[in-house]
Design a protein around this motif. Sequence first.
Motif, short mmCIF file in Angstrom:
data_model
loop_
_atom_site.label_atom_id
_atom_site.label_comp_id
_atom_site.label_asym_id
_atom_site.label_seq_id
_atom_site.Cartn_x
_atom_site.Cartn_y
_atom_site.Cartn_z
N UNK A 33 0.84 -1.20 0.00
CA UNK A 33 0.00 0.00 0.00
C UNK A 33 0.87 1.25 0.00
N UNK A 34 0.55 2.21 -0.88
CA UNK A 34 1.08 3.57 -0.76
C UNK A 34 -0.10 4.48 -0.46
N UNK A 35 0.09 5.31 0.57
CA UNK A 35 -1.02 6.12 1.03
C UNK A 35 -0.73 7.60 1.01
N UNK A 36 -1.44 8.38 1.83
CA UNK A 36 -1.32 9.84 1.82
C UNK A 36 0.12 10.33 1.88
N UNK A 37 0.36 11.42 1.17
CA UNK A 37 1.72 11.94 1.05
C UNK A 37 1.70 13.46 1.16
N UNK A 38 2.88 14.04 1.25
CA UNK A 38 3.03 15.49 1.24
C UNK A 38 4.33 15.83 0.54
N UNK A 39 4.38 17.01 -0.07
CA UNK A 39 5.55 17.44 -0.83
C UNK A 39 6.20 18.66 -0.18
N UNK A 40 7.53 18.69 -0.17
CA UNK A 40 8.22 19.94 0.14
C UNK A 40 7.83 20.94 -0.94
N UNK A 41 7.83 22.22 -0.59
CA UNK A 41 7.15 23.18 -1.46
C UNK A 41 7.89 23.53 -2.74
N UNK A 42 9.15 23.10 -2.87
CA UNK A 42 9.81 23.25 -4.17
C UNK A 42 9.69 21.97 -5.00
#
Length: 849
Positions: A293-302
């Motif tokens: 499973x790959x789930x919710x993620x977040x990105x650094x803003x660049x």
Amino acid sequence: MLLRNLIIFIFLATSAFVVHAQSTSKALQKADAQYDALAYAKAIELYETALKKPKGLTDEETLKAKIQLALAYRQVKDFVNAERVFREVLSGNPVLKGEDVKTYRHFAQVLTSNGKYTEANQYWQKFNELQEQDKRGEEFIKLNSNRGALERNSGSYRIEYIGINSSSADFSPIYYKKGLVFVSGRTGNATIKRVFNWDASSFLDLFYLEDLKILANESNASAIGTSTSSTTRTTPASKKLGDDYYTQPTSNDSKTVGRKGSDYVAGSKDLDYEEEPSIPTQKFSKTLNSKYHEGPCTFFHDGSKIVFTRNSQNVSGGIFGQKKNTGITRLKLYMAFYEDNEWKKVKELPFNSNDFSCGHPTITIDDKILYFVSDMPGGYGGTDVWMTRYNNGEWSKPENLGASVNTRGNEMFPFVDERGNLYFSSDGHPGLGDLDIFFMPMNTATGMPSGKVRNLGAPLNSNKDDFGLITDSDRRTGFLSSNRKRGGNDDDIYKFTRLGTVYGCREVVVNIFDAESKKPFDRIRFEYETKGEANSKESAITNNAGTINLCLEADNDFNFIVKQNGYQQIVVGFSNKDASDYEASKLDIYLKREAVLVDNTKKKEVAYANAPNEILLSKGNKNNVSTIFRGVVTAGRDSTPIAGVLIRFINQCTNQVQEMTTGADGSYEFKRDLNCDYLLEAIKENFGRSFELVEKIAEKRSITNIFKKKTTKANVGSLFDTKLYKVGDVVQLDNIYYDSESYKIRGESVRELEKLVQTMQKNPNMIIEIRSHTDTRGNAQDNLSLSQLRANEVVNFLAKKGIAKARMKGVGMGEKEPVNGCGDGVQCTEAEHQRNRRTEFKILSIERK
């Protein structure tokens, strides 16, 4: 439904896990093993089979098996069957001890999700009585008693179903470059279908919509309940509402017992629909998407780094008291770097563990603070929101956000906006459904909470699961995830747009008293304004008990200005910034009497006028006391003030007539002789006349209806008191209740109908039509017949009270005149359906005699 169910994977297992004794039944042993392994779909089938032939099972084993079965249904979001099994468990009034006491809490939560709020409160109360540690039921009871408070701002947001959704779970979007990355269980062209045991749904991967502009131009995006895409196959038109594509079955439509077993809870294969996305998307990354499973993620803003959720490859870790060899995997956070047009260097964050889970990351705009969810030791309940700092490539030791965010329930799916404010979902804070979305202002320096948690209310929340929200700092637009459309494991992504205020209004009960006697004023006028806003001043009038309930725009400061003859003017400040969303605040205002000079020669002595509640005294000396009588005229249809009403105030001692015409606020005032009765007559073209007798103070200090005997106590605060009606008015009767699928009037409705009796007695020349409406669920013809029976029942009630049947006509309206957009095929909240279930009367004629 998941990584949400993965994700919720290990997470919700906290509240679901019940330690049980080893069963002597091999069938139950197999079911228990599947339950302990979080394979709830398989466990349901095994429990149902074993309980059909309970021979040889002890009462204790049967009870434990049913509790486990009900919890398994709850975990796969089959709340109809969960309710059925919980009822079986509790119908025999078993003696529950230890962890089993939580059965009352679980049942209360299921009933809430099924819209049965009054009954839910009964089980919350039972849960509160049986244990001392978990007191969240007290707040849920308050909310269930006033759920409209979280639904009054529903018109401020537009919710749209978007074309990237599929028949599988789609949820937790996050902005990336010009598009969206989101989680989905769609299998695509995979040659091997991977299945997750929780609910037999597909494993999850990250998908990518490259350009959000496609959604802006999307012809298939629609408000909830309208048609979506041409690839969507809906059920035939002959099907009953509640069995169709859009609406979950309700108690209006069918028995509460639904389908059983894994064939039902597995997903969409027997739900009679298929849905393909109308907007193309692609898998986000071959490097990041794996066999897990790959789930919710977040990105650094660049865009150079990603932190994402994945279930770990290590299967040696146990869970919540289970043995270490159970084979339960954990959720972990991973980080990757974008180099040479691909994601590389995937590595775990240092605080991951095989003993607990971490997931659902979101990072602040300066890339310094990461919020995430974990069930690591040191939390408050099931899963909590934690934070860690990122500095020079290193992650700090996680810190818990504390009790203002985290509860004994489960907090998950956090998101932090550009201003550092936090959104998250919870089943521990009071809400409309299972998971609701909440808002918490944050201190950007410390990264910790700095205000009061707020439920976002409807329509961002529903009675289903709502989570995975992303938005701008003003909440003007964004996306959220919900299974509100079909329930169960079918999560979808919705776009929302704010059309009105961020929040609605918050209630405050204003009480105005005499400071010396502590007695309330009768119908006192006052003004209030929002501080710092020009032209915001409004006026209001309390009821006969000196009380009024106002709903003021949330998160504001106000001034209340009270001017009353014979009393000192007072200005009182009030703020609802920290007020409850569903429990009314209270504001008590005390007026001090104005000093009256009684001797203007040598020594000034001060005396206070001794005024009855309904008499307003002006300044004067001891030989000259004048009085003023004030009132207001409102429309019987909607209680709005009426301008242009001729008011005649006739002295019954001298026949002297005073006249005036009301202004925009419907108010009037006259001088009066306290020793004489007065006839108060209100006249306006196209309205029926109103006559009331104002009795002299020596006999009575109130206004009584001239159609009643003088010895009868005035109906203070009656709904129809001092109202004017005209032909064509349609007036809704509040609080008229019937049992489900019954036309018999319930006892609590009698008081409201008594008010209608008084109105008919006060207006003997009025002929009305009693109209009964249903909501749009269920069979239309059945609804029409039921509404006619209900209308006839009201007519019969009034006839027994002496109202001639020739003056009344009962009409069943069925479902053909909803007051909102809740027509066939439209997904609505229970409160919106309630608005359509109403009884009203229409003025057909007022004979002039």
